[in-house]
Structure formats: C-alpha cells, structure tokens
Design a protein around this motif. Structure first.
Motif, short mmCIF file in Angstrom:
data_model
loop_
_atom_site.label_atom_id
_atom_site.label_comp_id
_atom_site.label_asym_id
_atom_site.label_seq_id
_atom_site.Cartn_x
_atom_site.Cartn_y
_atom_site.Cartn_z
N ASP A 1 0.08 -8.57 -6.56
CA ASP A 1 0.53 -7.24 -6.97
C ASP A 1 1.94 -6.94 -6.49
O ASP A 1 2.34 -7.32 -5.39
CB ASP A 1 -0.41 -6.16 -6.41
CG ASP A 1 -1.48 -5.75 -7.40
OD1 ASP A 1 -1.26 -5.89 -8.60
OD2 ASP A 1 -2.55 -5.27 -6.95
N LYS A 2 2.66 -6.23 -7.34
CA LYS A 2 3.94 -5.64 -6.95
C LYS A 2 3.64 -4.34 -6.22
O LYS A 2 2.90 -3.49 -6.73
CB LYS A 2 4.78 -5.37 -8.20
CG LYS A 2 6.16 -4.78 -7.95
CD LYS A 2 6.86 -4.55 -9.30
CE LYS A 2 8.24 -3.98 -9.12
NZ LYS A 2 8.92 -3.75 -10.42
N VAL A 3 4.17 -4.17 -5.00
CA VAL A 3 3.86 -2.99 -4.20
C VAL A 3 5.14 -2.34 -3.68
O VAL A 3 6.19 -2.99 -3.61
CB VAL A 3 2.93 -3.33 -3.01
CG1 VAL A 3 1.57 -3.78 -3.49
CG2 VAL A 3 3.56 -4.38 -2.11
N MET A 4 5.01 -1.08 -3.33
CA MET A 4 6.16 -0.33 -2.80
C MET A 4 5.81 0.28 -1.46
O MET A 4 4.73 0.86 -1.29
CB MET A 4 6.58 0.78 -3.78
CG MET A 4 7.72 1.64 -3.27
SD MET A 4 8.27 2.88 -4.46
CE MET A 4 9.24 1.89 -5.57
N GLN A 5 6.72 0.15 -0.50
CA GLN A 5 6.59 0.81 0.80
C GLN A 5 6.88 2.29 0.61
O GLN A 5 7.88 2.66 -0.02
CB GLN A 5 7.58 0.20 1.80
CG GLN A 5 7.44 0.70 3.21
CD GLN A 5 6.31 0.01 3.96
OE1 GLN A 5 5.79 -1.00 3.52
NE2 GLN A 5 5.95 0.57 5.11
N ILE A 6 6.02 3.18 1.13
CA ILE A 6 6.25 4.62 0.95
C ILE A 6 6.51 5.33 2.28
O ILE A 6 6.54 6.55 2.34
CB ILE A 6 5.06 5.28 0.21
CG1 ILE A 6 3.74 5.05 0.96
CG2 ILE A 6 4.98 4.78 -1.22
CD1 ILE A 6 2.57 5.80 0.35
N LYS A 7 6.73 4.53 3.34
CA LYS A 7 7.05 5.11 4.64
C LYS A 7 7.85 4.08 5.43
O LYS A 7 7.52 2.90 5.44
CB LYS A 7 5.76 5.48 5.40
CG LYS A 7 6.00 6.15 6.73
CD LYS A 7 4.68 6.53 7.38
CE LYS A 7 4.91 7.22 8.72
NZ LYS A 7 3.64 7.56 9.40
N ASN A 8 8.94 4.53 6.10
CA ASN A 8 9.71 3.61 6.93
C ASN A 8 8.81 3.01 8.00
O ASN A 8 8.09 3.73 8.69
CB ASN A 8 10.88 4.34 7.60
CG ASN A 8 11.97 4.70 6.62
OD1 ASN A 8 12.05 4.13 5.53
ND2 ASN A 8 12.82 5.63 6.98
N TYR A 9 8.85 1.68 8.14
CA TYR A 9 8.00 1.02 9.13
C TYR A 9 8.69 -0.26 9.57
O TYR A 9 8.90 -1.16 8.76
CB TYR A 9 6.62 0.71 8.54
CG TYR A 9 5.72 -0.06 9.47
CD1 TYR A 9 5.33 0.47 10.69
CD2 TYR A 9 5.24 -1.32 9.12
CE1 TYR A 9 4.50 -0.23 11.55
CE2 TYR A 9 4.40 -2.03 9.97
CZ TYR A 9 4.03 -1.48 11.18
OH TYR A 9 3.22 -2.18 12.03
N GLU A 10 9.04 -0.31 10.86
CA GLU A 10 9.75 -1.46 11.42
C GLU A 10 10.96 -1.78 10.56
O GLU A 10 11.81 -0.93 10.34
CB GLU A 10 8.79 -2.64 11.60
CG GLU A 10 7.69 -2.32 12.63
CD GLU A 10 6.92 -3.53 13.09
OE1 GLU A 10 7.06 -4.61 12.49
OE2 GLU A 10 6.18 -3.40 14.07
N GLN A 11 11.08 -3.03 10.03
CA GLN A 11 12.28 -3.36 9.27
C GLN A 11 12.15 -3.11 7.77
O GLN A 11 13.03 -3.49 6.99
CB GLN A 11 12.69 -4.82 9.50
CG GLN A 11 11.76 -5.85 8.90
CD GLN A 11 10.76 -6.38 9.90
OE1 GLN A 11 10.21 -5.63 10.71
NE2 GLN A 11 10.53 -7.68 9.87
N VAL A 12 11.05 -2.47 7.34
CA VAL A 12 10.85 -2.17 5.91
C VAL A 12 11.10 -0.68 5.70
O VAL A 12 10.62 0.16 6.45
CB VAL A 12 9.43 -2.53 5.46
CG1 VAL A 12 9.29 -2.34 3.96
CG2 VAL A 12 9.11 -3.97 5.83
#
Length: 722
Positions: A590-601
């Motif tokens: 799956d293609k996914v999106m980060q929706i919260k800043n977390y570590e280096q993402v």
C-alpha cells in the motif's frame, strides 16, 4: 449481578485498544427475575469495555433499562472480577485469554514469582513483571495495554463515559496518568486538556460537576489558555487581544463573566509569564519566544557583510551559455541578489523559472568558491528529492540536515549547527514557525541563506506564515518571479495557476487542463475512480494524486476515496498480509501517508508498506519513505498513518505528480478558497483534471480570505532591523 460471559453481540471482534460501545450476553449465577417474575437464564448487557473472558465470574454494577426495540437490558457502569485468591484461581484468571501475552506457562511463572501479591503487582507495579523469565519489554507493553483496558481503566471508563468521553479515550487517559488518573479527574480536571482529543468543554463539564464555581478564576484562566492553544492548532501564533477575549467568553458561556473580568485574568497570566503581549496581540510564552527568535536570527543574518562577486554579469552570461537558456530580467535579478546578499527570498509560482534560477545560483557559487560547503534542503522528502534531481547536488529534508526528530508530542529534539557556506532552502511556504526557528538558529556566522518558495500557496500545516511574513516585512531582499515561461506539456497548468493567483476566471482548457462537470457527489466519485485508474495505467501510482478539500463526510472525501482506490490499486489476495487499526486496513504494497511528525518522518511524507508481520490486529508494519528512511510501526503507532491514494490539498504540499485529479463541489463551501485551488493545481506537472461544479471553482477563486493567520513576525523583523 453475579454472572459469566457467554457471547459477544457487538462488535463482531473485540479489541480493547480500539472499541467503544459493546453488547454482550451473560449467564446469571444468581436468581434474576424480570418484571413479570420470570427467572432469566440470559441477560443482555450494554456498556463500555465490557468483560468478555470466559470461565471467570464477574460482578456487574449498573441498572436495568427497557429499550423500545431490544427489550430488557442491563446498562453496565462498572464491574469487577470475582477471582478466587487461590493459586489455581489467580493462574486461571491470568491465563484466561483476557490479558494478551500471557498463556498458561507464563501465568504459572508470574504466580511462582509473586504468589498472592500477583494481582497487586499487576495493578500498581507492572514493571516488576520484567523479572519473570520470558517477559520482554515488548511483551510487558502488550500485557499492560490489555490489562489496563480490562481492569485498571474500568473506573475511569465508567466515570467519564456519561460525560461523552469514549472508552478508547478513557483508556488513553489512564495510560497517561496511571494510578493518579481518578485524583486528576476529580481535583484537576483541566489537566485532561493537555491530552489531544479532550476538549475544554468536556473538562469544564467535569470541573463544574465536581463543584467548581462557574465564575472561579481558575476556570477563566484555563479557558484563556485553551483559547490560545486552539488558535495555534488553527495555524495562528497569536491572537488580537479582543478576538482572544471573545473566543474565551464563547468557551465559557457564562453571562456573569464579562470581558473586563476575562481581561483581568489575562493580565494576571501575563504577570505569571504564562501569556505574553506584543503589539496588541497575545501569545503563549513559548510561542512568543519562537517568533522573537526567528526575527532576531533574520536581523542578525541581514547585518552580515558580503564579499562582492566580481564580474557577476559576465559570469551570468557564461552560465546561460552553459545551461543553453536565456534568463529573463527578473531571473537575472534573482541570481544577482542571491550572490550579493547574506539573506534573500525568491518567490514565484509554477513555470516561472525558480528551478533554473536555483541551478544558476549553485553553479556560479561553486565556480567562485570551489571548496565551499553547500547545503540544499526542503521541508519534505519529496521536495528534497526534486531539489536533488534538478540541482545535481545532494539534498535532504530540513530535519535530516539539522539532525532533529519529532517527539511523540510534536515538539522537536535539539539539532546541530550547520556546516555550510551557502544554504539553499526550497518550498519554504511549508515551513512552520517551530521548524523555521531551528533552521535560522543553525545558520553559522558568515553563511549565505537563500529561501525559495511560492508565497501564494497555502501556509504551513503547523502555526505561522513564515515565508509571507518575511516578504511582508519589507526589509528583506525579495525577487518575485511572475512571468510563466513553461511552453511544454503542462503549460496550461502554469498559465492557469497564474490566472487564478490574480483572480482571473477565464482559464484555458485542453488535454493538460480538463474539467468534468458533475453536481452529484456519488457521480463525481465514480468519475474520479475511472480517471484515477486511467492515469495510473499511464503514469503509475507514484505519478498520480487525487486531491480533495474534505477529509471526512462526503462521497469524495479522503477517507471514502482512499478505500475505493485501494480496492482497485491494491486489492486483497490470498497470502497478502494486512494490518488493522480502527477503521483502517493496510496491505502489503500500500501507498501510505504520514499524518503526524514522528522522528525523521514528516507530516505529509509518502511511503510504501514493504513488510507486515504478526496478526492483523497486532501487526508490525515496515514502511519505506525513500532517502534511506525505513520506519517500523507497532499496531498503536499506525494511528500516525493514512492510506496515500487520496489526500487533502494541505497534505499534498511539497509533492509534485505527473497527473493530479481534484474534486471541487459546492458541498465543500467552507473550503472553497483561492489558495486551496492554487495549491492543488501547482502540484501537477503534466496534467490537471478537475471533477465537480464550475460554480464551486469560481466561488473558490473569488474567495481570498484564505488563512489570514495571527502572527507578528513581519513587525518583529522590522523592529529588530531598526
């Protein structure tokens, strides 16, 4: 009522970490009769986080109700296990399946270690379980989570559920505050507002039910602090003082509290250094410090002397020959400015030549200073990758360049000072105040700083409008690129973006800029689905994006379309592992999106699931975000992800796609804003397709009220320079 669990009616599968409301059937272990005097052999019970382990006796506390459709049922307010305090009774309870991570063997080892104190240890000092062979840190977390959900948090659930707090949220509150939870709820209820998801009105309702007077100073103080914190969530750094007081009074809904009374308490909070006033605006102390620091660092950068670049005009002519282009006058001005100042801004929309200008600046700087250190960076991984491809130099996210990570609460870790002589930052409109402060503080003495971005795009997801404020200060060197040069495929995108920016409704249409008229949301969803698959076949999943103003509610929202597009692009298959969190179902690939800043993402970064291990409700998921960033997420951390086939326009900032499909409907009324349409269009390189209503498009282009954010950065920069 003393009873034993028999079967679960709702939900179909129980997971204490995510469920709210439950319906279950119990067998009474004492004589229970209905209103007709008939003995009941089964009782239907309803409530939050009901106990569903078999072979254990429970004493359910609550009251009887008669539902007009479902008949007699027992509304559970709380419960306790009736556990025999023998060795077999305690081991049987531990191994009942109610506590994840504990089977018969582990249960026996726990009892052998703690004996009759076992349940006391589970309640008060669960970390001691680490001394038991076979219990790792990971297993302990699993044990604690399930135990909290079924035992330790039950009083909190029972107490908070009548106040509108879900069982899921109550469990999280219990995890945050542990054994002090009930004391905090009863004596310091406003502390619950510190947790995301607990609104002021919920905590306020609790406080008043505990006897706090409606006109108490403490209540007004908490409302004032909440009003400013909520403003930051909306993107503001500060509020004009009268707006601030108005928001506070609206929260309190207490006629006896006047604006003068609220102003008096606000002054008291200023005296306590919890609030700060500047130029008629009110801030939280920490936020005021951030804005002040940005202005200070910019003013310091502006005062640095720069070594003149000799024969710059001739060098630019040579660079034009090398690149086989002819720079327009405004592009030449941008190159000259960057090489003649320690700090400057270059702003412009798509097709205005920002990439060519950056390439020329970097080439000429390297030619004059061959041993100089150059840092190229951008707020997101996708923007950094584009920067790397266009410049031929290494580029990274700002976070990576500064060696900073995002903490779970969203704050940033300490970073490093950059080792650089020239720092070039792209997509600066995406940079919020907190990240900007870290960047400006990391610029070494005598280094040049060049900011590039599109000031007409939506401002950052986080608070502040850094790029706009720097430009509006009027004291920083700025070149605006406005002429569209792009003549290749996708040229109508750049042309129409410029027209939209200037409020012109007469756009050009053709193969690279299309409009599908559809007033019906369901019909629009079908059109979008067909168009998306058509574009994926041509450009691949990476090359296509569907953008919409709404995350929830409508048939064309992010949530609805993500589910539809996932089913087409990455359908389920035998042997293809899946991970489930709440309503979301993720699959391998799956293609996914980060929706919260977390570590280096960063919030908005897109990646692909490369591994899923374990049962779907407890799975570990590995995601490749590119640039060497491979992150692993345990089940609870999946809440920081969303599927990445559809996205809000805000989340798409910094990314570019060969083809973008956008939905605009009159049903999106509150989100029909010029900056949203402009930002969505500028995400497309080769083709832009709008599905929806022309009336909605025209309404959006006319609406320029977009995100007027409460900041005073421009004024602060002027003050420091003066």
């Amino acid at each position: 009522m003393l009873c034993q669990f028999e079967k679960l009616l709702y939900p179909r599968i129980a997971d204490a970490a995510t469920i709210d409301y439950m319906i279950a059937v119990y067998r009474p272990l004492e004589i229970i009769r209905d209103s007709n005097g008939d003995m009941l052999s089964q009782v239907k019970a309803v409530g939050y986080c009901l106990p569903i382990a078999e072979k254990i006796r429970y004493r359910l506390n609550g009251h009887w109700t008669k539902h007009p459709r479902h008949g007699l049922q027992f509304e559970v307010e709380g419960y306790e296990e009736v556990i025999s305090h023998t060795k077999e009774g305690i081991i049987g309870y531990l191994a009942s399946g109610q506590i994840k991570g504990v089977g018969r063997k582990i249960a026996e080892l726990i009892y052998d270690t703690f004996g009759q104190d076992t349940l006391e240890i589970l309640d008060r000092e669960p970390e001691k379980l680490m001394s038991v062979r076979g219990i790792s840190k990971k297993r302990l977390q699993k044990i604690c989570d399930s135990y909290l959900a079924t035992r330790g948090a039950r009083d909190v659930i029972a107490f908070l559920s009548p106040h509108g707090v879900t069982a899921n949220r109550a469990i999280k509150i219990y995890r945050e505050y542990g054994k002090d939870t009930m004391d905090i709820i009863r004596n310091h209820p406003y502390r619950l507002v510190e947790m995301a998801g607990i609104a002021f009105k919920t905590a306020d309702k609790l406080a008043i039910s505990m006897g706090l007077p409606a006109v108490s100073p403490e209540r007004v103080d908490e409302a004032l602090m909440y009003a400013i914190a909520e403003a930051e969530v909306e993107g503001h750094l500060c509020l004009e003082k009268h707006d601030f007081l108005h928001r506070t009074l609206k929260l309190l809904e207490t006629p006896e509290i006047t604006e003068d009374m609220a102003a008096g308490r606000a002054y008291h909070l200023v005296q306590e250094n919890r609030l700060v006033c500047y130029d008629g605006y009110v801030y939280r102390c920490s936020t005021a410090t951030v804005e002040n620091n940005i202005a200070f660092h910019i003013s310091k950068q502006m005062k640095m002397e720069v070594e003149p670049y000799e024969n710059l005009d001739l060098a630019i002519i040579c660079e034009e020959r090398k690149l086989k282009i002819r720079l327009a006058p405004e592009q030449r001005d941008a190159v000259k400015m960057a090489l003649s100042h320690k700090f400057c801004v270059i702003t412009g929309g798509p097709g205005t030549g920002k990439t060519a200008v950056q390439k020329a600046i970097l080439d000429l700087y390297q030619e004059k200073y061959p041993n100089a250190q150059i840092v190229c960076c951008a707020p997101t991984g996708q923007a950094a990758q584009r920067m790397k491809e266009s410049s031929g130099l290494p580029a990274s996210t700002i976070h990576k360049a500064l060696c900073i990570k995002a903490n779970p609460d969203g704050s940033l870790t300490e970073g490093i000072m950059l080792n650089a002589d020239l720092i070039l930052v792209d997509e600066v409109s995406m940079m919020d105040a907190f990240l900007a402060e870290r960047l400006f503080a990391a610029v070494p003495p005598n280094a040049r700083l060049v900011l590039v971005g599109d000031a007409d795009q939506l401002p950052s997801v986080g608070p502040g409008a850094v790029l706009k404020d720097i430009i509006n200060s009027g004291v920083v060197p700025v070149v605006r690129l406005d002429h569209v040069f792009r003549q290749s495929a996708g040229s109508r995108i750049a042309t129409n973006a410029r027209l939209i920016k200037h409020g012109n409704l007469s756009m050009e249409y053709g193969p690279d800029f299309m409009f599908f008229d559809s007033k019906d949301l369901a019909v629009s969803a079908d059109i979008i689905e067909n168009l998306y698959m058509q574009e994926v076949r041509k450009f691949g999943v990476d090359g296509v994006a569907f953008l919409t103003p709404f995350r929830h509610k409508t048939e064309t929202s992010v949530d609805a379309m993500n589910a539809r597009l996932q089913a087409l692009v990455n359908p389920p298959a035998p042997g293809k592992p899946e991970a489930v969190y709440g309503q979301l179902r993720f699959r391998l690939g799956d293609k996914v999106m980060q929706i919260k800043n977390y570590e280096q993402v960063n919030n908005g970064d897109v990646g692909y699931i490369i591994s899923i291990t374990g049962p779907e409700n407890e799975a570990s998921v590995q995601i490749d975000f590119g640039d060497g960033r491979i992150m692993e997420y345990e089940n609870e951390q999946l809440k920081m992800l969303d599927l990445g086939y559809a996205s809000t326009v805000h989340k798409s900032q910094g990314a570019q796609y060969k083809s973008v499909i956008m939905n605009l409907q009159c049903a999106h009324a509150i989100m029909l804003i010029r900056a949203i349409v402009y930002t969505a269009i500028t995400r497309a390189r080769l083709r832009l397709t709008i599905v929806g209503e022309r009336k909605a498009l025209c309404r959006a282009i006319r609406n320029t009220k977009a995100d007027q954010r409460g900041t005073r950065l421009a004024q602060r920069i002027q003050d420091f320079i003066e």
